[in-house]
Design an enzyme around this catalytic site. Sequence first.
Site, PDB file in Angstrom:
ATOM      1  CG  ASP A 259      -2.203   0.843   0.874  1.00 27.14           C
ATOM      2  OD1 ASP A 259      -2.134   1.665  -0.066  1.00 27.14           O
ATOM      3  OD2 ASP A 259      -3.223   0.722   1.563  1.00 27.14           O
TER       4      ASP A 259
HETATM    5  C1  BGC Z   1      -5.081   3.221   0.044  1.00 25.09           C
HETATM    6  C2  BGC Z   1      -5.255   2.181  -1.037  1.00 25.09           C
HETATM    7  C3  BGC Z   1      -5.138   2.826  -2.399  1.00 25.09           C
HETATM    8  C4  BGC Z   1      -3.800   3.525  -2.486  1.00 25.09           C
HETATM    9  C5  BGC Z   1      -3.544   4.140  -3.841  1.00 25.09           C
HETATM   10  C6  BGC Z   1      -3.843   4.075  -0.166  1.00 25.09           C
HETATM   11  O1  BGC Z   1      -3.821   5.163   0.693  1.00 25.09           O
HETATM   12  O2  BGC Z   1      -5.011   2.579   1.295  1.00 25.09           O
HETATM   13  O3  BGC Z   1      -6.492   1.550  -0.881  1.00 25.09           O
HETATM   14  O4  BGC Z   1      -5.285   1.863  -3.394  1.00 25.09           O
HETATM   15  O5  BGC Z   1      -3.753   4.534  -1.499  1.00 25.09           O
HETATM   16  O6  BGC Z   1      -4.331   5.222  -4.089  1.00 25.09           O
END
Ligand code: BGC
Length: 688
Positions: A259
Site C-alpha cells: 500500500d
Molecule cells: C489506500 C489504497 C489505495 C492507495 C492508492 C492508499 O492510501 O489505502 O487503498 O489503493 O492509497 O491510491
Amino acid sequence: FCSLRAQSLIDRQVDSLLSLMTVDEKVGQLVQYSGAPVQRETLVRQGRIGSFLNVLGANSTREVQRIAVEESRLKIPLIFGFDVIHGYRTTFPIPLATACSWDLDLIEKAERIAATEATAAGVHWTFSPMVDIARDPRWGRIAEGAGEDPYLGSAVAAARVRGFQGPDLKSPTSLLACAKHFAAYGGAEGGRDYNTVDISERTLREIYLPPFKAAVDAGAGSLMCSFNEIAGMPSSANRMLLTDILRGEWKFKGFVVSDWNSIGELLQHGVAADLKEAAILGLKAGVDMDMEADAYHNHLASALQEDRITASQLDEAVRRVLRVKFQLGLFENPYRNCDTDRERRDILTPEHREAARKTAQRSIVLLKNQNNVLPLKKELKTLAIIGPLADDKESPLGPWHAMGKPEDVISVLGGIKAKLGTGTKVLFTRGCEIEKPSMSGFTEALDLARQADVVVVVVGESGQMSGEAESRSNIGLPGSQEDLVRALHGTGKPVVVVLMNGRPLAVQWIAENVPSIVETWFLGVETGNAIADVLFGDYNPSGKLTTSFPRATGQVPIYYNHKNTGRPAVDSVKWTSKYLDLKNSPLYPFGYGLSYTSFSYLNLELSAKTLKPAESLLVSVTVKNTGNRSGEEVVQMYARDEVASVTRPVRELKGFQKISLAPGESKRVQFSLTPEDLTFYDRDMKWT
Ligand code: BGC
C-alpha cells in the site's frame, strides 16, 4: 486466469527477458510512483520504473508508455494503476451499497462497465476490489467493502474480479484486479484507521481471509498488502501471510503491491531501523512492488550487493510482475488502452447511466415503512423535500469516486422533480448543514413542512465522511440533523427519512419514531432517479443489509455471526452477557430489508437427516409473494453447529438466492448443503 500452455509460454518469455536485465532494470520493475510522469522521464528511459498510479488519460499514458517502449533499453512496458472503486466516470453506488443488492450478476456488470471506461482512458489496473471484512462501522473504509460476512464477501469479491478482468486479460476492456488490503485491515482496534489489529489465527482464517481466497480463485492478478499489523507483524513484512498462505497454500501466481508507502511505514511500526532494512523485510516477506516508498528504488540493489537479499529473491519478484504484464498483452500492444476514440465514445454513455440507475435501485434498503407511507402517490398536491443532502450533487459520489463529477449527478431533488408532473408543488430547503450544528434553518423547514402532504427529509453524512482516514467515534447523524428530523416529525406530517451515508448509522430515535426510513448509501450519478423510483414505487426495493446497524456506537463491533458465550443474554438474569442500558440486538440486523410486498416461507425441508463426507443434501423452502405487488426477495440460508470441538457462531450464512415473484406466486427454492459448507478449523487448526 490463463491456460497452462499460455502460462508456460509466458514463463519462458519472462525468463529470457530476465536473463537480459541488469540489477537496476530488475529493481525498476518493482517500483511504482504516483503521477508526475514528465519529471520522471529519465527514470522511465533508464528502465527504473515499472508502474505508475494516478497517470490517466489515453494521451498522457501513451506519451510515457512511448518512452518506456521506444527509448528504454529493454522496452518493457509500464503498467498504469488507478483506484477504480465504484465506477470510473459513471459513478456507481459505493461497494457497500451494491453488496446490499445481493445480486452477483448486477455487481459483475457494474465492474465490467467500470473496466470498460477505465481502460478507455489508459488504465490497465484497478486497486479494487477491496474485500476487507468490516465489523466496526466506526471504520470509514467499511464503505469500500461488502460488509461483515465472509460468505457473502467471498461471493461478491469473486464477482467483482470477474467483472473487472472479464474472460480474457488481453481483451481491450479488461482491467487487472487487485484484491486489497491483505489482510484484516478492517479489524483495526476502535475502528480507527491504520490502527493495530490483534486477532486470533482462527478469526483471521475464518473471517478475514476467505474473500481474499475467493478473489485469488477467481483469478485476481494482484493483491495489495495492508497498512496494519496483525499480532505484532505489519503486513508489508508478514511472510506468513504473503508467502506461506498466499503463495504456499493458495498457489497465487500474480504479484503483490504494497500500500502507499507501507514499506516505509515499517520504520514507524518499529520493525525496521532504516529504509534499507524496510525494503529487505518487504521483499523477503513477498511484497513485489513498492508503491511510493522509494525503498526498493533506493536500496534493493545495494542490499543485493551486501548479500542481504538473494538474486533469486529479487528475480522471483520481477518474474511475478513481468508475468502479469505479459498476460495483459502489454508486450504485444503497449498502447492497448491509449485509444482516444474509445475515451471519447465509451465513457458516461446512456447505457452506462442506465446500468448505474438499475444498480442504484437495487442497492437501496427499505428499513421501515409503517402504515405503508411508501410508496408515495405521484398525484401529491404538495411535497416538501428537506435536508442538507437533498440537493447535494457532491456527496452522492461517495468516497474514492475516481473521475466522477458532481455535474453528472442527479440529486434527490432533481430525481423527484423529474418524476413528478406539474400538478405537484415541490418545496425545498436545506434546513441545516451536514456537520455544523445550527438550528437557524429550522423555521423555514417547518414552514414548508406544514404546507406539504408529505415530507421527505434527506439526511446523513457527506460523501467525504467515510472512506480512508474517515473514522468516527460517534456514528449518529452529524450536526443538527437529528434535531431537524425530530422537529419535522413534530409537525404531525408523514415523514420519510432518506438516509445517505457510507456506514451504518446509530439512528435509534428515528427508527422508533419516524414511520418510513430508506437507506440509500451513496448511489453515484443516478442517485436522484433511483431514489425517486423507489419512493414512488416504480421500483420495489429489494436490498438487504450486509452490515448490522447498531442501536448506539457503544455496541460496536457488532455482527450477526457472533459467538454464544457461556452466558448468553437473558433479560431477567443479571449475570449474563449484556449492557445495563441497551439490548444486545442491533437496530437492524445483517440480511434485513423490507419490500412493498410481503413474502412467506413455507415447508422447509432437508432431503436427508445426515450428511456424510462426499455427499450433499438439499435444503428446500417455498417462498410465496403474499402481497399485491411484484417483488424480489433474497432467500438466505444460515446454519449453526450447536456442538463442536470449538465454539461456533450462533449463525452463519451458507447460501442465498435472489428471486422475483409476482403477486400470489410461489417458488420452491433449493440450496445444496455440502460438508465443505460445514467445515471449520478445529482445535488443532485443521480444516475439518
Ligand atoms: C489506500 C489504497 C489505495 C492507495 C492508492 C492508499 O492510501 O489505502 O487503498 O489503493 O492509497 O491510491
